[in-house]
Design a protein around this motif. Structure first.
Motif, PDB file in Angstrom:
ATOM      1  N   TRP A   1     -20.761 -26.339 -44.320  1.00  0.00           N
ATOM      2  CA  TRP A   1     -20.556 -27.608 -45.024  1.00  0.00           C
ATOM      3  C   TRP A   1     -19.098 -27.792 -45.392  1.00  0.00           C
ATOM      4  N   VAL A   2     -18.440 -26.713 -45.829  1.00  0.00           N
ATOM      5  CA  VAL A   2     -17.023 -26.807 -46.172  1.00  0.00           C
ATOM      6  C   VAL A   2     -16.221 -27.238 -44.951  1.00  0.00           C
ATOM      7  N   ASN A   3     -16.542 -26.680 -43.793  1.00  0.00           N
ATOM      8  CA  ASN A   3     -15.828 -27.065 -42.579  1.00  0.00           C
ATOM      9  C   ASN A   3     -16.128 -28.513 -42.189  1.00  0.00           C
ATOM     10  N   TYR A   4     -17.354 -28.957 -42.426  1.00  0.00           N
ATOM     11  CA  TYR A   4     -17.666 -30.364 -42.164  1.00  0.00           C
ATOM     12  C   TYR A   4     -16.858 -31.272 -43.096  1.00  0.00           C
ATOM     13  N   LEU A   5     -16.625 -30.796 -44.310  1.00  0.00           N
ATOM     14  CA  LEU A   5     -15.783 -31.551 -45.233  1.00  0.00           C
ATOM     15  C   LEU A   5     -14.375 -31.701 -44.669  1.00  0.00           C
ATOM     16  N   VAL A   6     -13.849 -30.621 -44.108  1.00  0.00           N
ATOM     17  CA  VAL A   6     -12.522 -30.678 -43.494  1.00  0.00           C
ATOM     18  C   VAL A   6     -12.514 -31.700 -42.358  1.00  0.00           C
ATOM     19  N   VAL A   7     -13.571 -31.689 -41.538  1.00  0.00           N
ATOM     20  CA  VAL A   7     -13.662 -32.641 -40.424  1.00  0.00           C
ATOM     21  C   VAL A   7     -13.702 -34.068 -40.949  1.00  0.00           C
ATOM     22  N   GLY A   8     -14.422 -34.281 -42.057  1.00  0.00           N
ATOM     23  CA  GLY A   8     -14.475 -35.623 -42.636  1.00  0.00           C
ATOM     24  C   GLY A   8     -13.099 -36.116 -43.045  1.00  0.00           C
ATOM     25  N   VAL A   9     -12.300 -35.225 -43.617  1.00  0.00           N
ATOM     26  CA  VAL A   9     -10.936 -35.600 -43.998  1.00  0.00           C
ATOM     27  C   VAL A   9     -10.106 -35.919 -42.760  1.00  0.00           C
ATOM     28  N   ILE A  10     -10.293 -35.115 -41.709  1.00  0.00           N
ATOM     29  CA  ILE A  10      -9.554 -35.344 -40.464  1.00  0.00           C
ATOM     30  C   ILE A  10      -9.886 -36.727 -39.898  1.00  0.00           C
ATOM     31  N   ILE A  11     -11.158 -37.056 -39.859  1.00  0.00           N
ATOM     32  CA  ILE A  11     -11.563 -38.353 -39.313  1.00  0.00           C
ATOM     33  C   ILE A  11     -11.041 -39.482 -40.202  1.00  0.00           C
ATOM     34  N   ALA A  12     -11.046 -39.262 -41.527  1.00  0.00           N
ATOM     35  CA  ALA A  12     -10.506 -40.281 -42.423  1.00  0.00           C
ATOM     36  C   ALA A  12      -9.023 -40.516 -42.149  1.00  0.00           C
ATOM     37  N   TYR A  13      -8.285 -39.427 -41.978  1.00  0.00           N
ATOM     38  CA  TYR A  13      -6.868 -39.556 -41.645  1.00  0.00           C
ATOM     39  C   TYR A  13      -6.684 -40.258 -40.308  1.00  0.00           C
ATOM     40  N   THR A  14      -7.517 -39.860 -39.357  1.00  0.00           N
ATOM     41  CA  THR A  14      -7.412 -40.478 -38.034  1.00  0.00           C
ATOM     42  C   THR A  14      -7.709 -41.968 -38.106  1.00  0.00           C
ATOM     43  N   ALA A  15      -8.685 -42.320 -38.947  1.00  0.00           N
ATOM     44  CA  ALA A  15      -9.010 -43.738 -39.110  1.00  0.00           C
ATOM     45  C   ALA A  15      -7.779 -44.517 -39.546  1.00  0.00           C
ATOM     46  N   ILE A  16      -7.088 -43.967 -40.525  1.00  0.00           N
ATOM     47  CA  ILE A  16      -5.884 -44.643 -41.017  1.00  0.00           C
ATOM     48  C   ILE A  16      -4.847 -44.763 -39.911  1.00  0.00           C
ATOM     49  N   THR A  17      -4.609 -43.648 -39.223  1.00  0.00           N
ATOM     50  CA  THR A  17      -3.553 -43.630 -38.216  1.00  0.00           C
ATOM     51  C   THR A  17      -3.868 -44.537 -37.038  1.00  0.00           C
ATOM     52  N   VAL A  18      -5.075 -44.399 -36.503  1.00  0.00           N
ATOM     53  CA  VAL A  18      -5.434 -45.169 -35.316  1.00  0.00           C
ATOM     54  C   VAL A  18      -5.463 -46.659 -35.619  1.00  0.00           C
ATOM     55  N   VAL A  19      -6.159 -47.016 -36.707  1.00  0.00           N
ATOM     56  CA  VAL A  19      -6.257 -48.438 -37.042  1.00  0.00           C
ATOM     57  C   VAL A  19      -4.870 -49.007 -37.329  1.00  0.00           C
ATOM     58  N   ASN A  20      -4.079 -48.271 -38.109  1.00  0.00           N
ATOM     59  CA  ASN A  20      -2.744 -48.761 -38.440  1.00  0.00           C
ATOM     60  C   ASN A  20      -1.862 -48.847 -37.204  1.00  0.00           C
ATOM     61  N   SER A  21      -1.888 -47.798 -36.361  1.00  0.00           N
ATOM     62  CA  SER A  21      -1.031 -47.785 -35.177  1.00  0.00           C
ATOM     63  C   SER A  21      -1.363 -48.927 -34.239  1.00  0.00           C
ATOM     64  N   LEU A  22      -2.649 -49.080 -33.944  1.00  0.00           N
ATOM     65  CA  LEU A  22      -3.044 -50.139 -33.018  1.00  0.00           C
ATOM     66  C   LEU A  22      -2.836 -51.518 -33.630  1.00  0.00           C
ATOM     67  N   ALA A  23      -3.089 -51.634 -34.926  1.00  0.00           N
ATOM     68  CA  ALA A  23      -2.872 -52.929 -35.575  1.00  0.00           C
ATOM     69  C   ALA A  23      -1.396 -53.313 -35.544  1.00  0.00           C
TER      70      ALA A  23
END
Length: 855
Positions: free
Chosen positions: A728-750
Motif C-alpha cells: 500500500w505504501v508503494n501504491y501511495l508513491v505511485v499515486g503521487v507519481i501519477i499526480a505529478y505526471t498529471a500536472i506535467t502532462v496537462v500543463n505541457s500539452l496545454a
C-alpha cells in the motif's frame, strides 16, 4: 534589476508558470507531510499512564546496537528496534536500591493476556491490542485509582479498568477468564480502576495479586524509582546509569517513560521514519524530473524573448539570474502555500497508515516549524536547480545567433546529452546482463533491478527528445493513412517533434516508474500466496485473533486422528546483513516450529541441507536471508532474537519459500520464550492416514479456548498482512507519481497547444475546417500517448524481469491487466485532455482575431 524583471515576467506570463507552480505546490505539500511523519517517528511517544508517578524508570533497552563494517573497512554502529519487550531480572531491584538518591523501588510485572467473559465471549483490548495484566503493587507507579469495589485480595481476584469492563459488560462480582500459555483461568472481578483525569487508558489493563499474576507466567517489565526529597529526576537518572553500567538497560525520565510503557508506539515510530524517508525520497526524485521537464518547456516557449534579450546585450549571467529569481519567487510562494496543504495531508496519511496497521490508531503527530522550513527550502532549491539546468543552453547562445535559432525548432540533442544518454543505456544493458547471469543471488538481483529502474528513468529523461523523434518517425506512416487530418498531424509531428518531447518524456517516466513499483508488489504478493498454498501440508489450522495458547498444540498431538501438530509462533530477529560490500542492521521475519512436526506440516522447499535436523541450537534460513547474511549450510548465524537475546546457531538448511512464511525458522519453544505475548499465531495440524472425525475433535478442543476457530488452511490475508501494508505504501508513491505526471502532462500539452493559436488561425483561413483541426490534434495526442505509454512500458519490462527472477526464479512478473489499464488509461486520458481542451477553446476564437495575436 533582474529581480524586478523577473517579477514583471511572472505577472505577464502567469498562465505559463501555472504548471510549475502547481507542481511545486504539490511537492511542498507532500514533502512537508513526509517531514512531519519523519519527525513524528523520531519523537514517537505517548504520555505515561502506568508509570506517570515514577520519577525514573529502568527498563530493558528496546533496541540492539550492532558494530558494522563499511565499504572502506571502517566500523560504525547502527541500532535496530526490538519488537518484543526486553525482560528484566528481579535481582536488579537490589542494585537500584543501593544507588544514592533512591527512596523507593517498585517492580512492575506484566503479562499479555486474552480475556473472555464467563459466557465465553472474547474481548479484545482497546485499539484492538491485547490487554495487559500487572501486579497490584505496581498500581502506585501510575495515575490509576480505584473507583469501584476493592483491591484484589486473593490469587483468584482481578481489577479491570473501567473502559475494558464497560465494553465487556462486566461489573464487580462477575467472573472473567484469562488466557496466556494455558487453558483459561477464572478470576472474580473485585473492583474497577480509572485514570485520575477520567480518560480511558490507551492500553487496556487489569491488576492481580502477585500469586494471581504468577499463574499467568509474567515477566519483569520495569522498575519504577522514586527519588528522595531534593533529588531531581535527571540527576537520579544519571546516577543510575553510572551505577548500573549496563548497556542492555535503559533509564527513562519525562516523556521517555511513555515510550517505555507503550512499545507499539516506539516500534511503529521507527517504521514510520523509514517509510516517510522512502516516500519523501521518491517524491523528491520525481519532482526533479517533473520540474525539469516543465522548466525546459517553459524556456523553449520563451526562446524569442530570451533571444531578444541576448540581442540587446543581456549577458548570460543576467539571464540566469532572471530565471533564478523567477524560480525562487515561484518556489517560495508555492512552498509557503503548500505547507498548510501538507498539514491536512499528513492527518489523512496517518489515518491510512493506522488502517493498514503501520502505526497504532491513536498515534500522535509531532508538529513543529522544522518540517515546514525544510519543505520550503527544498522546494526553492529544486525549482532553482530545474530552471537553471533547463535554461543553461539558452543563456549561453551568442547574440548574433539568438534570433535566428529562436525562429526554428532546434535540430536535435546536443552532443553532451547524446554521450550521457549513450553511457546510461550502456550501463543499463550491463546491469541487465549481470542480473541475468546472477539470477541465483536474491539480493544481487533486487539491487540490480533497483539500479536498472533508476538508470532507465534518467536515460529516458536525457534522451527524451530523441525518443520522441523516433516515435514520430514510426507512427507517421500510420497517421498518413487516416486522411487529410492524419496527413496534417504527421507533417506537424515530423516538423515539430521536439515540442512533443516535453509531454512524451513525463509519460515515459511515469509509466516506467509506476509499472515497476506496482508490478513488483503484485509479483511479490503472487509469489507469497503461491508459496503459502504450495507449502502448507497441514490439513487443519487452529487460530485466534489474539493468539493461541501454546498448550493447544500439545493437546492436538494427543488426538488419535493427528499425525503431527505444531504451534506456529511469529517474531523477528536482528542481524548484520551485507549489500554492495557494506554491512547494515536488518530485521528479518522469524517463525518458530516444533522440529518434530516441521516437515510433516510445512514444505518450505529445501534448497540445501535438511530441515528435519532443526534443533534449539540450529537455524534454517530462506534464500533471501541466506543471501542477505552471506551464510550457507554449516555456517554459524549470529542473530539477536526479538527481545535482544543473542543467538548463535548452526545453519542446517536453506529453503525457498521464505516470502510466504518467514526468512528465519527456529525451534518453536526457543522463539516462543523470547516473545512478549507467549502465544502461538496458529496451530498446524496434519491428519493421520484414514483418520475420521478430526474436524469435530479439533472443534471440541477449540471450544475450551474462547475465540479459537478451526480452518482448513492458512489465509493469505493473515500471513501477508505486513507485505500488503508495504505494498500500500508503494501504491501511495505511485499515486503521487501519477499526480505529478498529471500536472506535467496537462500543463505541457496545454502550453504547447495554446502557443499554436496563430497556426490554427492560419489553417482555418486557408480553408481547413474546424473539425479537421480538431481531428489533427486528436491524432497528435494519440502520438503522444502511444509513444509515452509504449516506451514507458518497454523500459519497465527489464527491471520487472529481474524482480520476477529474484522473487520466484521465473522471468514472468505478475501484471494484472486491470492494474496496467488503470496506469496507462489514466495517463492517456490526461494527455488527451491536455491537448483537446485548449484546442476546443482556441477554435472558438475567430481566425482573423487569433492571427493578429502577438507571440
Amino acid at each position: 534589476m533582474m529581480l524586478g524583471l523577473a517579477l514583471r515576467t511572472l505577472k505577464s506570463r502567469a498562465a505559463g508558470f501555472a504548471g510549475t507552480f502547481v507542481a511545486l505546490l504539490l511537492g511542498a505539500a507532500v514533502l512537508s507531510a513526509c517531514g512531519i511523519l519523519l519527525e513524528s517517528g523520531i519523537r514517537a511517544g505517548s504520555p505515561p499512564e502506568r508509570y506517570a508517578a515514577a520519577d525514573v524508570l529502568v527498563t530493558g533497552r528496546q533496541d540492539v546496537e550492532l558494530t558494522l563494517k563499511d565499504v572502506d573497512g571502517s566500523t560504525l554502529k547502527q541500532s535496530q528496534p526490538l519488537p518484543e519487550r526486553v525482560p528484566l531480572r528481579a535481582s536488579l531491584a537490589e542494585r537500584i536500591r543501593k544507588v544514592p538518591g533512591v527512596r523507593a523501588v517498585t517492580e512492575d510485572d506484566g503479562a499479555t493476556v486474552r480475556l473472555a467473559t464467563a459466557a465465553g465471549r472474547s474481548v479484545p483490548g482497546r485499539h484492538g491490542s491485547a490487554p495487559q495484566a500487572h501486579n497490584w503493587s505496581g498500581l502506585a507507579l501510575g495515575d490509576f485509582r480505584l473507583t469501584r469495589g476493592h483491591a484484589p485480595r486473593t490469587a483468584g481476584e482481578a481489577v479491570l479498568d473501567t473502559e475494558l469492563a464497560g465494553r465487556a459488560g462486566i461489573r464487580p462480582g462477575d467472573t472473567v477468564r484469562l488466557m496466556t500459555a494455558s487453558v483459561p483461568r477464572a478470576y472474580t472481578v473485585s473492583g474497577l480502576v480509572a485514570l485520575d483525569d477520567g480518560r480511558a487508558p490507551r492500553q487496556s489493563v487489569l491488576f492481580l495479586t502477585g500469586p494471581g499474576l504468577r499463574r499467568l507466567g509474567p515477566a519483569a517489565y520495569a522498575f519504577g524509582v522514586r527519588a528522595t526529597p531534593g533529588t531531581s529526576p535527571g540527576r537520579l537518572a544519571d546516577a543510575l546509569r553510572s551505577a548500573l553500567g549496563d548497556d542492555r538497560l535503559a533509564v527513562h525520565t519525562g516523556e521517555g517513560r511513555g515510550r517505555a510503557e507503550f512499545l507499539d508506539v516506539a516500534v511503529s515510530g521507527s517504521d514510520l521514519t523509514v517509510l516517510a524517508g522512502a516516500v519523501g525520497g521518491n517524491v523528491l526524485l520525481i519532482a526533479v524530473f517533473v520540474l525539469y521537464a516543465t522548466s525546459a518547456l517553459s524556456v523553449r516557449h520563451r526562446r524569442r524573448e530570451i533571444a531578444l534579450l541576448r540581442a540587446i546585450g543581456t549577458t548570460p549571467g543576467q539571464l540566469r539570474r532572471m530565471l533564478a529569481a523567477e524560480a525562487a519567487v515561484t518556489g517560495l510562494v508555492a512552498g509557503l502555500l503548500g505547507c498548510p496543504l501538507g498539514l491536512l495531508l499528513v492527518h489523512s496519511l496517518r489515518d491510512r497508515f493506522a488502517g493498514h496497521g503501520i502505526v497504532p490508531p491513536d498515534f500522535a503527530l509531532a508538529v513543529s516549524p522544522l518540517p515546514f522550513l525544510a519543505a520550503v527550502l527544498v522546494t526553492v532549491l529544486t525549482a532553482l536547480a530545474a530552471v537553471l539546468t533547463a535554461g543553461l543552453r539558452a543563456s549561453r547562445i551568442r547574440p548574433t545567433e539568438a534570433l535566428g535559432e529562436a525562429a526554428v525548432e532546434p535540430a536535435g540533442l546536443g552532443r553532451g546529452r547524446r554521450i550521457t544518454g549513450g553511457v546510461l543505456l550502456a550501463l543499463s544493458a550491463g546491469v541487465f546482463v549481470t542480473g541475468l547471469v546472477q539470477h541465483a543471488d536474491f539480493l544481487t538481483l533486487v539491487g540490480l533491478a533497483n539500479s536498472l529502474v533508476l538508470l532507465l528513468v534518467i536515460a529516458g529523461a536525457v534522451l527524451g527528445p530523441l525518443l520522441a523523434r523516433t516515435a514520430v518517425r514510426l507512427l507517421s506512416p500510420l497517421l498518413e493513412r487516416t486522411g487529410v487530418t492524419g496527413h496534417l498531424a504527421a507533417a506537424n509531428s515530423r516538423a515539430n517533434a521536439g515540442r512533443l518531447a516535453g509531454a512524451i518524456t513525463p509519460l515515459i517516466l511515469a509509466v516506467s516508474f509506476a509499472s515497476t513499483v506496482v508490478f513488483t508488489q503484485t509479483t511479490a504478493l503472487r509469489e507469497s500466496a503461491d508459496q503459502i498454498r504450495s507449502g502448507l501440508l497441514a490439513d487443519h489450522v487452529l487460530t485466534a485473533p489474539a493468539g493461541v495458547s501454546p498448550d493447544l498444540a500439545a493437546k492436538a498431538r494427543g488426538l488419535g486422528q493427528v499425525a503431527a501438530a505444531t504451534g506456529l509462533v511469529k517474531s523477528k530477529v536482528v542481524a548484520a546483513g551485507e549489500l554492495m560490500g557494506a554491512q547494515e542492521a536488518v530485521s528479518l521475519s522469524a517463525q518458530g516450529v516444533d522440529p518434530r512436526a516441521l516437515t510433516a506440516t510445512l514444505d518450505l522447499r529445501t534448497r540445501e541441507g535438511d530441515l528435519a535436523s532443526l534443533a534449539p541450537g540450529t537455524v534454517a534460513l530462506s534464500t533471501t536471508a541466506a543471501s542477505w547474511l552471506g551464510l550457507g549450510v554449516g555456517d554459524t548465524a549470529r542473530l539477536h532474537l526479538g527481545d535482544g537475546t543473542p543467538f548463535r546457531g548452526r545453519v542446517i538448511a536453506v529453503y525457498g519459500r521464505g516470502l510466504g512464511f518467514a526468512d528465519v525458522t527456529l525451534d518453536h519453544d526457543l522463539l516462543l520464550a523470547h516473545t512478549t505475548r507467549k502465544a502461538d499465531t496458529s496451530v498446524l495440524v496434519r491428519a493421520a492416514p484414514r483418520a475420521h472425525g478430526l474436524s469435530h475433535a479439533l472443534a471440541g478442543l477449540a471450544a475450551a479456548y474462547p475465540g479459537t476457530t478451526v480452518r482448513s488452511g492458512l489465509t493469505a490475508d493473515d500471513q501477508l498482512a505486513e507485505q500488503r501494508a508495504n505494498a500500500w505504501v508503494n501504491y501511495l508513491v505511485v499515486g503521487v507519481i501519477i499526480a505529478y505526471t498529471a500536472i506535467t502532462v496537462v500543463n505541457s500539452l496545454a502550453m504547447t497547444t495554446a502557443a499554436r493559436r496563430r497556426e490554427f488561425a492560419l489553417l482555418r483561413l486557408s480553408g481547413t475546417a474546424r473539425r479537421q483541426v480538431a481531428g489533427m490534434m486528436r491524432r497528435e495526442s494519440a502520438v503522444v500517448v502511444l509513444a509515452g505509454v509504449g516506451t514507458g512500458t518497454l523500459l519497465s519490462v527489464f527491471p520487472l524481469l529481474l524482480v520476477a527472477l529474484a522473487l520466484g526464479g521465473t522471468p514472468w512478473p505478475a501484471v494484472p491487466p486491470l492494474g496496467y489499464a488503470v496506469i496507462a488509461g489514466a495517463l492517456a486520458v490526461l494527455a488527451t485532455v491536455g491537448v483537446m481542451v485548449p484546442t476546443r477553446l482556441l477554435l472558438r476564437i475567430r481566425p482573423v482575431e487569433a492571427i493578429g495575436v502577438r507571440e
